[in-house]
Design an enzyme around this catalytic site. Sequence first.
Site, PDB file in Angstrom:
ATOM      1  N   ASP A  23       4.901  -7.509  -7.106  1.00 51.73           N
ATOM      2  CA  ASP A  23       3.818  -6.529  -7.191  1.00 51.73           C
ATOM      3  C   ASP A  23       3.647  -6.219  -8.675  1.00 51.73           C
ATOM      4  O   ASP A  23       4.468  -5.519  -9.266  1.00 51.73           O
ATOM      5  CB  ASP A  23       4.208  -5.278  -6.391  1.00 51.73           C
ATOM      6  CG  ASP A  23       3.191  -4.140  -6.542  1.00 51.73           C
ATOM      7  OD1 ASP A  23       2.167  -4.340  -7.219  1.00 51.73           O
ATOM      8  OD2 ASP A  23       3.438  -3.051  -5.984  1.00 51.73           O
ATOM      9  N   ASP A 210      -4.491   3.394  -1.105  1.00 51.92           N
ATOM     10  CA  ASP A 210      -3.531   3.086  -2.175  1.00 51.92           C
ATOM     11  C   ASP A 210      -3.769   4.006  -3.370  1.00 51.92           C
ATOM     12  O   ASP A 210      -4.738   3.838  -4.108  1.00 51.92           O
ATOM     13  CB  ASP A 210      -3.697   1.612  -2.569  1.00 51.92           C
ATOM     14  CG  ASP A 210      -2.683   1.168  -3.623  1.00 51.92           C
ATOM     15  OD1 ASP A 210      -2.047   2.039  -4.251  1.00 51.92           O
ATOM     16  OD2 ASP A 210      -2.538  -0.049  -3.825  1.00 51.92           O
TER      17      ASP A 210
END
Length: 617
Positions: A23, A210
């Site tokens: 990520d 998010d």
Amino acid sequence: MAKVSINIATGSIQKEDIIVGIDLGTTNSLVAFINPEGKPQVINDTGKGVLVPSIVHFHPDGSVVVGNEAKPYLVSDPSNTIFSVKRLLGRSYHDIENYKDFFSYKVIDDNTESLVKIKVGERFFTPIELSSLILKELKERAEHALKTPVNRAVITVPAYFNDSQRQATRDAGKLAGLDVLRIVNEPTAASLAYGIGLNPEEEKTIAVYDLGGGTFDVSIMRIQNGIFEVLATNGNTFLGGDDFDRAIIDHWIEQNQLNREEVSANKELAQALRLKAEEAKKALSSQNIYNEKVGDIPCALTRSTFDSLILPKVEETIVACQNALKDAGLSAADIQEVVMVGGSTRTPLVKQKVAEFFGKEVHDQINPDEVVALGAGIQADILAGNRKDILLLDVTPLSLGIETMGGLMDVIIPRNSKVPTKAGRQYTTSVDGQVNMKISIYQGERDLVKENRKLAEFDLKGIPAMPAGLPKVNINFLLNADGILTVQALELRSGVKQEVEVKPAYGLTDQEVEQMLFDSITHAKDDVAQRMIIEARTEGEQMVYTAERFLEKNKEYVSTQEISDTIKHIESLKEVLNSGDKDLIHKKIDELNEFTRPFAERLMDQAISQAMKGKAI
């Protein structure tokens, strides 16, 4: 020389090798893998913590530190400390000029559509190089923790990333010594971490909310037959947990009647308050009152005051959710699952407002900082062929692209893309009055076309004669399920069109594909270095061409002194074009740019005032 085993049917790597999920975040980055029990797990190397701050600091001697060690330099040496580089990936200066004040380091404005560069001392870096330093740190931490080489990865990107931002992420991985098997959307990875979309029979419409440190986005996705389709995205790339911290600081400044300018000027105090605000925010996720001090400044806060301070920002995210649903043509009732991602979703008010808006409980059981990396680990496991219950779709074994200036390969369909697929990009002419454009199609993983396999070539003829940069040529690649590639070129202003069909896999043995992939990994460093020199030279040549034309057209408006000084700068740039030193070429481009900007602006102002004469506005 190590041998790499590649499963040609899936384009994936055979078992012996660990594939990690990464990520690459705006604020923090992390890496995950599938442990021997078959469960995804994040890597915490040598107790430094799971999260690696996405920060790069350059010492005066040229050495580099990344992550936790680089963080203190944000305050002590901001101009040589790079943060939020993900915001610059695959962007041109035009994309970010409204946000340039956000960055404390120098982002180069070459006033073109070319990609941004960052100046540190006398060196010039692209966001790709800077991202690769973060990825390299993650790779090294993973290797240290797992006691095994890590050469392959799945990297996640926001769902709204465009083609050039995705390609920039791939290139960064390649430069860090990683074979990037796939670029996966962050919301897709987060869903996989919750097991949503793993069952091919499942059909669902989900929302992924998010909220990170500095960015917010919401994605509405439909899952069918194991395929994730992004229906709509919305958000704000400059909204996040940092805004919550700022709201707390502003509150404390007001409470204690401090002078805002004095606080900003006192770097140590400003930093101490920021860290205290972050601490208060985290504490209030699990308690109702926070009461501490910075020096003799009382820093107290209750949960209800905190909620009222951040409510406007949280409401902004809910409006983005409404807009995303509207774009997808859906209502909140159509959403079956809501997945929470990003550290800032730990804030109770955020969870409460999102659950109220969608009318259902949200998925927040998995650590929201880790959920994307864990999902990337699962995707890596799928690509490694370790999950027998999941069908891998046919993929392209090698990248497909075209030749651009300087003999470089511009990838249009990256390897490991699912088939059928289509992708395109827009190009323009580099010389005034150019009426033909040669389009050469290549297959392979190397940065220079001469190292790749040529598939076809055709000329787009009859482009209207216009100044360089004005014609807009769309080049589209369509790869069908039978592996036939159709390439189409279309000049938008005139409608001139040309297309060709080729079969990329024709005549290639499995061994040859394997060799091409292996070569691309072993030569990645040299390839990227060479590419950067060629790009710098090409940019320098364009700059010389533009500057010479500018002088020719405007000689009566420019003083003799300005002309002779500009010619000196042009000659100085010409001298270094073949030096093979990209930093030197960029330095000379930058100097010519800076020198000519004042009188280019003066001429622009004159032209505008001429055009406005006698006109009432």
